[in-house]
Design an enzyme around this catalytic site. Sequence first.
Site, short mmCIF file in Angstrom:
data_model
loop_
_atom_site.label_atom_id
_atom_site.label_comp_id
_atom_site.label_asym_id
_atom_site.label_seq_id
_atom_site.Cartn_x
_atom_site.Cartn_y
_atom_site.Cartn_z
CB CYS A 710 17.92 -50.66 15.93
SG CYS A 710 16.71 -51.81 16.60
CB CYS A 713 18.80 -52.33 19.15
SG CYS A 713 18.49 -53.17 17.59
#
Length: 807
Positions: A710, A713
């Site tokens: 991600c 992230c």
Amino acid sequence: MGHCNLPRLLLFLSLFLLVAVLLPSVLSAEDFYELLGIERDATAKDIRRAFKKLALSMHPDKNPDDPKAHEKFVKVNRAYEVLKDDDLRKKYDRFGEEGLKEDGQGQWNRYESWQFYKTEFGLYDEDPEIVTLSKSDFEQSVFGEDIWLVNFYSPRCHHCHDLAPTWREFAKELEGVIRIGAVNCWDDRPLCTQQGVQRYPTLIQYPSRQEYKGQRKLKDLVRHALRQVKATVHSIWTGNFKQVLLDPEKKDQPWVVAYCAAEPETEGDSVGERLGCLDSDDQLKLAAILNKAVNIGSVDCTASKQLCDKLSIEESTIMFYPSGTKLKSKEKRELEFDEPKQIAKEVLKMLPPVPSLTSEQLKAAKDSLAKKEPTQRPLVVYFYQGGEEAEDELRKLPQLVPQFQVAQFNCSLDMVFCNQMYLLGHLPKVTFFRLGGEHEFHHGRNFAQDIAAFARESFSSSVHILDPSKFPSPVTDSGEVWYVDFFSPHCSPCLQLIPEIRKAAQRMPNINFGTVDCTIHFNVCNQQQVRSYPTMVLYNNSKPHTMVGYSHVNEIIEFIEDTLNPKVVALNSDLFQKLISQRSKDELWLVDFFAPWCGPCQQLAPEWRRVAKKLNGTAHVGSVDCVENSGLCNSQSITGYPTIRAYPIGRTGTSHYSTYNGWFRNVQSLVGWAYQFLPSSVTVITKQNFRDKVLRSEEPWIVDFYAPWCGPCQQYMPNFEEIAQTMKEYVHAGKVDCQSNPSICQQASITGYPSVRIYKGTTTKGYSQNWYGEGVQNIYPNAFIPYLKQRFTQKLGTGSSTVKDEL
């Protein structure tokens, strides 16, 4: 994510430097510019027009008997597809077809029908009143001082073709009043998407960025455009004419006054009908065209009969009054035309001509400016040769820049002087001579408004014009830092860049800024291996540092600062051995292995410098040029560019590393990735310890739930690390990899990444908290840290935390 694969790497790397030195042009068997029959500084319109001409004659549809027609046309089509794209063109100019290997070339084998090129391609390229814009010059053009109305169209759209005749008439009628543009969204789809264009045609006004949603008839378009014009038409009547005409800012300026009278009654006419009046729309157009150089006034002789009688005005007419004259002056002249462009043209002829300088006067003025004599005003000079005197348009210039002297000079009077200024062969040319003796050339349109803006910018500029007498020596031998722009005046991004360089020069007075015109000083540019325009090089008694293409002033300043105070270490074989292979166990190194011809590498370079600044010494950041250090890259098994590796803490040598495989190569993602290898205040939580460490804890925890794939992230990790470090005395911090620990994330009902939860601590020893915890809306430090400070006020290890539960 772009990635450069390297077939036949060894052969290319070994030959690259030698070929780059020997060839001033691209590394290609067939030069794309020669295929299209254009110069290397051709504009986007030049490229399109050249290709269209070839398409109409070489297209396979027109040559059915030629078995090689497809093969020939594919070559021409490939040349066009590359050169029309700014990014591909820059790669090709610098590295030839080798630089295009990463870009899929299969698309270049496809092309349109002959009929498409005949009727739809380059819809407005032949209309001089319409400016065809592309991403290379769009923002720098439309976000200036001029009012623009831009037509975003597609050649596949029949509504666009229906509008085209009206758009052409509109451009002709408003020529000189506002700027009319067009963008082909079939060719420039990303630009149109960026501007919010979702249907064709879309008409948008700039710089206000308002979409025009009115009727697309000529009268409606004209009415809308005139509402945007900022020019002033002065209403004159019996009670105010002295006040208006004797205004200190206007009394010495010329005037055009439109008198509108009621015509005598004739058979078939009604009393009071206005004949021969210049209506309000035409008055406004005239005011916009003559913009500040000539005042425009209007008198209604029906309402102000006494004034018109006093001025002997008996019928509708238009009068011109030269500078400093009165309305009753015999110097006034009646204008015969009734169309704004014709009136403006006639008025310009009656303004005083631009004064001419003798050779002695010009040299004396130049010497006075070099000595900074207070009596000598900066000088704007129109240089010409033979009978090419300044056009009437430039007669407006003295009124637009009264703080400067305006003149013209015939180079036929002193060929030696003009030759010393490298003007011969490049005339006519406007030049600004400023205090101190420096001069600068104007490369834009020879419109008075544009020249006035150039003169005002150049007045406060410190950019040097460099020629063979000044460059490369003594510039490169001066021991000073020089930022040099190699450009062509025929290149749109080059012209847009020059004002940005002037701004950078004002903000960085300790750096020398210069420009080299490669159309005049070709040998100098060739010697410096300049293959595309604009190319900027920073010289500071070390290896020249190059940046290519248009850049904003902030990007220029950032490039100079990063180069002079590098945070990224340029590694060669010796430094790599010393700093990486022999590093201590407490050092983290991040290294970018790149090739200078690789497009993704070029995109990464500024981000990589920002990564180094962001990490600020917590990790060492380096880069390896695999063209200059091919042996090193081969020894490290580098097979594609860019390759980014982390050599972690706790290890030595180069056998242990982690390669960055993230999709995004921006500073946030890369810094987030780097934080994985740094000492952390965040505890790694797994399914083995989540229940005991977090859920059954009597002390508060904040937990970051993320996935390694991600991008957001990765970008968030440095923020969470900052929160954990700031609050470490009050709250425990942990992170859960949901890819490795899916059961935890499922039970916690994690539906998106990153997610942060608060576990405030169990009130009963041995009992678990709710798996969900408490959700957090704003997870970023500026909001989350104050919230945590308010919630948790007792330090860890001193008993149960004091919790202000406001939920």
